[in-house]
Scaffold this motif. Structure first.
Motif, PDB file in Angstrom:
ATOM      1  N   PRO A  44     -24.171  -9.148  57.625  1.00 23.97           N
ATOM      2  CA  PRO A  44     -24.145  -9.982  56.559  1.00 23.97           C
ATOM      3  C   PRO A  44     -23.556 -11.377  56.803  1.00 23.97           C
ATOM      4  CG  PRO A  44     -22.246  -8.420  56.554  1.00 23.97           C
ATOM      5  CD  PRO A  44     -23.371  -8.024  57.811  1.00 23.97           C
ATOM      6  N   ALA A  45     -23.491 -12.330  55.875  1.00 26.93           N
ATOM      7  CA  ALA A  45     -23.090 -13.703  56.186  1.00 26.93           C
ATOM      8  C   ALA A  45     -22.454 -14.134  54.888  1.00 26.93           C
ATOM      9  CB  ALA A  45     -23.965 -14.443  56.757  1.00 26.93           C
ATOM     10  N   SER A  46     -21.497 -14.880  54.789  1.00 24.36           N
ATOM     11  CA  SER A  46     -20.889 -15.492  53.752  1.00 24.36           C
ATOM     12  C   SER A  46     -20.484 -16.978  53.884  1.00 24.36           C
ATOM     13  CB  SER A  46     -19.811 -14.925  53.015  1.00 24.36           C
ATOM     14  OG  SER A  46     -18.704 -14.707  53.916  1.00 24.36           O
ATOM     15  N   ILE A  47     -20.675 -17.881  52.800  1.00 25.90           N
ATOM     16  CA  ILE A  47     -20.358 -19.105  52.944  1.00 25.90           C
ATOM     17  C   ILE A  47     -19.430 -19.417  51.783  1.00 25.90           C
ATOM     18  CG2 ILE A  47     -21.205 -21.653  53.112  1.00 25.90           C
ATOM     19  CD1 ILE A  47     -23.846 -20.314  54.128  1.00 25.90           C
ATOM     20  N   SER A  48     -18.167 -20.225  52.033  1.00 24.77           N
ATOM     21  CA  SER A  48     -17.431 -20.632  50.937  1.00 24.77           C
ATOM     22  C   SER A  48     -17.653 -21.897  50.567  1.00 24.77           C
ATOM     23  CB  SER A  48     -15.981 -20.324  51.789  1.00 24.77           C
ATOM     24  OG  SER A  48     -15.040 -21.106  50.632  1.00 24.77           O
ATOM     25  N   CYS A  49     -17.305 -22.157  49.324  1.00 24.69           N
ATOM     26  CA  CYS A  49     -17.397 -23.644  48.856  1.00 24.69           C
ATOM     27  C   CYS A  49     -16.320 -23.856  47.865  1.00 24.69           C
ATOM     28  CB  CYS A  49     -18.835 -24.009  48.006  1.00 24.69           C
ATOM     29  SG  CYS A  49     -19.211 -25.351  47.368  1.00 24.69           S
ATOM     30  N   LEU A  65     -21.419 -18.075  48.576  1.00 28.01           N
ATOM     31  CA  LEU A  65     -22.681 -17.421  48.739  1.00 28.01           C
ATOM     32  C   LEU A  65     -22.958 -16.378  49.764  1.00 28.01           C
ATOM     33  CD1 LEU A  65     -25.828 -18.091  48.389  1.00 28.01           C
ATOM     34  CD2 LEU A  65     -25.764 -19.133  50.353  1.00 28.01           C
ATOM     35  N   ARG A  66     -23.262 -15.169  49.580  1.00 26.95           N
ATOM     36  CA  ARG A  66     -23.275 -14.037  50.496  1.00 26.95           C
ATOM     37  C   ARG A  66     -24.931 -13.659  50.614  1.00 26.95           C
ATOM     38  NH1 ARG A  66     -18.786 -12.829  47.564  1.00 26.95           N
ATOM     39  NH2 ARG A  66     -16.941 -12.474  48.620  1.00 26.95           N
ATOM     40  N   ILE A  67     -25.231 -13.565  51.895  1.00 30.79           N
ATOM     41  CA  ILE A  67     -26.573 -12.979  52.395  1.00 30.79           C
ATOM     42  C   ILE A  67     -26.216 -11.340  52.926  1.00 30.79           C
ATOM     43  CG2 ILE A  67     -28.550 -13.068  53.944  1.00 30.79           C
ATOM     44  CD1 ILE A  67     -27.590 -16.053  54.116  1.00 30.79           C
ATOM     45  N   SER A  68     -26.684 -10.449  52.398  1.00 27.17           N
ATOM     46  CA  SER A  68     -26.141  -9.066  52.473  1.00 27.17           C
ATOM     47  C   SER A  68     -26.876  -8.607  54.173  1.00 27.17           C
ATOM     48  CB  SER A  68     -26.951  -8.175  51.624  1.00 27.17           C
ATOM     49  OG  SER A  68     -28.087  -8.284  51.366  1.00 27.17           O
ATOM     50  N   ARG A  69     -28.121  -9.158  54.309  1.00 28.96           N
ATOM     51  CA  ARG A  69     -28.511  -8.835  55.745  1.00 28.96           C
ATOM     52  C   ARG A  69     -29.512 -10.015  56.043  1.00 28.96           C
ATOM     53  NH1 ARG A  69     -29.431  -4.950  52.360  1.00 28.96           N
ATOM     54  NH2 ARG A  69     -31.548  -5.752  51.846  1.00 28.96           N
ATOM     55  N   VAL A  70     -28.873 -10.911  57.116  1.00 35.18           N
ATOM     56  CA  VAL A  70     -29.450 -12.069  57.447  1.00 35.18           C
ATOM     57  C   VAL A  70     -30.905 -11.817  58.136  1.00 35.18           C
ATOM     58  CG1 VAL A  70     -29.272 -13.901  58.907  1.00 35.18           C
ATOM     59  CG2 VAL A  70     -27.292 -13.402  57.611  1.00 35.18           C
ATOM     60  N   GLU A  71     -32.056 -12.403  57.775  1.00 35.96           N
ATOM     61  CA  GLU A  71     -33.299 -12.392  58.418  1.00 35.96           C
ATOM     62  C   GLU A  71     -33.324 -13.737  59.175  1.00 35.96           C
ATOM     63  OE1 GLU A  71     -36.050 -11.089  56.080  1.00 35.96           O
ATOM     64  OE2 GLU A  71     -35.486  -9.369  55.046  1.00 35.96           O
ATOM     65  N   ALA A  72     -34.353 -13.711  60.123  1.00 33.53           N
ATOM     66  CA  ALA A  72     -34.635 -14.893  60.905  1.00 33.53           C
ATOM     67  C   ALA A  72     -35.205 -15.836  60.242  1.00 33.53           C
ATOM     68  CB  ALA A  72     -35.715 -14.570  61.984  1.00 33.53           C
ATOM     69  N   GLU A  73     -35.585 -15.799  59.212  1.00 25.40           N
ATOM     70  CA  GLU A  73     -36.111 -16.909  57.918  1.00 25.40           C
ATOM     71  C   GLU A  73     -35.003 -17.463  57.523  1.00 25.40           C
ATOM     72  OE1 GLU A  73     -39.097 -14.948  55.667  1.00 25.40           O
ATOM     73  OE2 GLU A  73     -37.378 -14.226  54.027  1.00 25.40           O
ATOM     74  N   ASP A  74     -33.812 -17.109  57.463  1.00 24.52           N
ATOM     75  CA  ASP A  74     -32.691 -17.579  56.743  1.00 24.52           C
ATOM     76  C   ASP A  74     -32.124 -18.715  57.335  1.00 24.52           C
ATOM     77  OD1 ASP A  74     -31.575 -14.143  55.585  1.00 24.52           O
ATOM     78  OD2 ASP A  74     -33.209 -15.658  54.601  1.00 24.52           O
ATOM     79  N   VAL A  75     -32.469 -19.267  58.694  1.00 20.35           N
ATOM     80  CA  VAL A  75     -31.919 -20.195  59.515  1.00 20.35           C
ATOM     81  C   VAL A  75     -32.184 -21.376  58.546  1.00 20.35           C
ATOM     82  CG1 VAL A  75     -32.085 -18.941  61.597  1.00 20.35           C
ATOM     83  CG2 VAL A  75     -33.962 -20.483  60.883  1.00 20.35           C
ATOM     84  N   GLY A  76     -31.179 -22.463  58.758  1.00 18.56           N
ATOM     85  CA  GLY A  76     -30.992 -23.657  58.439  1.00 18.56           C
ATOM     86  C   GLY A  76     -29.573 -23.964  57.697  1.00 18.56           C
ATOM     87  N   GLN A 114     -34.251 -26.226  48.969  1.00 14.56           N
ATOM     88  CA  GLN A 114     -34.791 -25.422  47.919  1.00 14.56           C
ATOM     89  C   GLN A 114     -33.800 -24.564  47.272  1.00 14.56           C
ATOM     90  OE1 GLN A 114     -36.825 -22.757  51.234  1.00 14.56           O
ATOM     91  NE2 GLN A 114     -36.207 -21.200  50.129  1.00 14.56           N
ATOM     92  N   LEU A 115     -33.825 -24.371  45.993  1.00 15.38           N
ATOM     93  CA  LEU A 115     -32.777 -23.872  45.177  1.00 15.38           C
ATOM     94  C   LEU A 115     -32.752 -22.433  45.295  1.00 15.38           C
ATOM     95  CD1 LEU A 115     -31.018 -24.173  42.824  1.00 15.38           C
ATOM     96  CD2 LEU A 115     -32.946 -23.871  41.310  1.00 15.38           C
ATOM     97  N   LEU A 116     -31.551 -21.982  45.599  1.00  6.30           N
ATOM     98  CA  LEU A 116     -31.282 -20.429  45.791  1.00  6.30           C
ATOM     99  C   LEU A 116     -30.547 -19.639  44.542  1.00  6.30           C
ATOM    100  CD1 LEU A 116     -29.727 -20.322  49.493  1.00  6.30           C
ATOM    101  CD2 LEU A 116     -32.286 -19.755  48.758  1.00  6.30           C
ATOM    102  N   SER A 144     -35.913 -18.303  40.997  1.00 10.40           N
ATOM    103  CA  SER A 144     -37.336 -17.337  41.045  1.00 10.40           C
ATOM    104  C   SER A 144     -37.693 -17.539  42.419  1.00 10.40           C
ATOM    105  CB  SER A 144     -38.360 -18.083  40.115  1.00 10.40           C
ATOM    106  OG  SER A 144     -39.522 -17.549  40.224  1.00 10.40           O
ATOM    107  N   GLY A 145     -37.831 -16.271  42.777  1.00 10.92           N
ATOM    108  CA  GLY A 145     -38.596 -15.954  44.092  1.00 10.92           C
ATOM    109  C   GLY A 145     -37.580 -15.800  45.306  1.00 10.92           C
ATOM    110  N   VAL A 146     -36.314 -15.998  44.938  1.00 15.39           N
ATOM    111  CA  VAL A 146     -34.949 -15.852  46.101  1.00 15.39           C
ATOM    112  C   VAL A 146     -35.062 -14.125  46.172  1.00 15.39           C
ATOM    113  CG1 VAL A 146     -32.765 -16.182  46.494  1.00 15.39           C
ATOM    114  CG2 VAL A 146     -34.424 -17.849  45.379  1.00 15.39           C
ATOM    115  N   PRO A 147     -35.025 -13.826  47.477  1.00 14.12           N
ATOM    116  CA  PRO A 147     -34.681 -12.546  47.908  1.00 14.12           C
ATOM    117  C   PRO A 147     -33.327 -11.949  47.230  1.00 14.12           C
ATOM    118  CG  PRO A 147     -35.670 -13.657  49.796  1.00 14.12           C
ATOM    119  CD  PRO A 147     -35.337 -14.757  48.512  1.00 14.12           C
ATOM    120  N   ASP A 148     -33.222 -10.988  46.820  1.00 15.84           N
ATOM    121  CA  ASP A 148     -32.027 -10.347  46.154  1.00 15.84           C
ATOM    122  C   ASP A 148     -30.864 -10.080  47.359  1.00 15.84           C
ATOM    123  OD1 ASP A 148     -33.313  -6.899  45.427  1.00 15.84           O
ATOM    124  OD2 ASP A 148     -33.147  -8.122  47.226  1.00 15.84           O
ATOM    125  N   ARG A 149     -31.007 -10.294  48.710  1.00 14.86           N
ATOM    126  CA  ARG A 149     -30.296 -10.367  49.563  1.00 14.86           C
ATOM    127  C   ARG A 149     -29.209 -11.444  49.388  1.00 14.86           C
ATOM    128  NH1 ARG A 149     -34.631 -11.434  52.465  1.00 14.86           N
ATOM    129  NH2 ARG A 149     -34.421 -13.471  53.794  1.00 14.86           N
TER     130      ARG A 149
END
Lengths: 112, 117
Positions: free
Chosen positions: A18-23, A78-89, A50-52, A61-66
């Motif tokens: 998982p990953a999390s970002i604070s704002c 913002l939390r990502i439950s299981r990071v995938e390679a395509e989430d880099v950026g 792109q809007l998440l 719309s179209g954003v994965p539920d992770r």
């Protein structure tokens, strides 16, 4: 102007973890209409943002539920439950409560 | 699936006018704010301004005196003009579609604008 502050600025993550970002905003983003005007964007390498997430917790719309957004007032996550390679950026939060709308500095997510 | 295609001059001299256009394909033009955002290494992402198809507009106060945003509903296009540019206006300019309660959900491909003598 409302100042948006993100942390961390760099986030190395192992795939599947998982990953999390604070704002944090310098002013509450709660409008009198009950909406909280905080959005999250991802800018993948070489692409436009792109809007998440919008209104703090609503997935676009179209954003994965992770991907999930939470928070209120001045503190958001913002939390990502299981990071995938395509989430880099680079991930940005943005306040849309008050003109001029303003972005955080960005958090660069990389794969370990 | 809405697509935003943008174009305009990429190299300007100081004091010239930046002019960009964004065309909307495959989606509605009405009911949205048509927005310009720029990105530079020094200032990150900066919201420039927006215009609704009904004429309502909002601008960044720091740019307002030099800024014009217009919409042409019949052509489904939005345009940006920024006068008296300096090196500080160098960056990638994006157009985006916005709604008052649902973020900027579609973005153009970005246009690199360089201001140099």
């Amino acid at each position: 102007d409302i100042v948006m502050t993100q942390s961390p600025l760099s986030l190395p993550v192992t795939p599947g973890e998982p990953a999390s970002i604070s704002c944090r905003s310098s002013l509450s983003l709660l409008h009198v209409n009950g909406h909280t005007y905080l959005d999250w964007y991802l800018q993948k390498p070489g692409q436009s943002p792109q809007l998440l997430i919008y209104l703090s917790s609503k997935r676009a719309s179209g954003v994965p539920d992770r991907f999930s957004g939470s928070g209120s007032g001045t503190d958001f996550t913002l939390r990502i439950s299981r990071v995938e390679a395509e989430d880099v950026g680079v991930y940005y939060c943005m306040q849309a409560l008050q003109i001029p709308y303003s972005f955080g500095q960005g958090t660069k997510l990389e794969i370990k | 699936q809405v697509q935003l295609q943008q174009w305009g001059a990429g190299l300007l001299k100081p004091s010239e006018t930046l002019s960009l256009t964004c065309a909307v394909h495959g989606g509605s033009f009405s009911g949205f704010y048509w927005t310009w955002i720029r990105q530079s290494p020094g200032k990150g992402l900066e919201w420039i301004g927006e215009k609704h198809h009904n004429g309502n507009s909002n601008f960044n106060p720091s740019l307002m005196s030099r800024l014009t945003i217009s919409v042409e509903t019949s052509k489904k296009q939005c345009s940006l003009r920024l006068t008296s540019v300096t090196a500080a206006d160098t960056g990638v300019y994006f157009c985006a579609r916005g709604h008052s309660t649902s973020g900027f959900d579609s973005w153009g491909q970005g246009t690199l604008v360089t201001v140099s003598s």
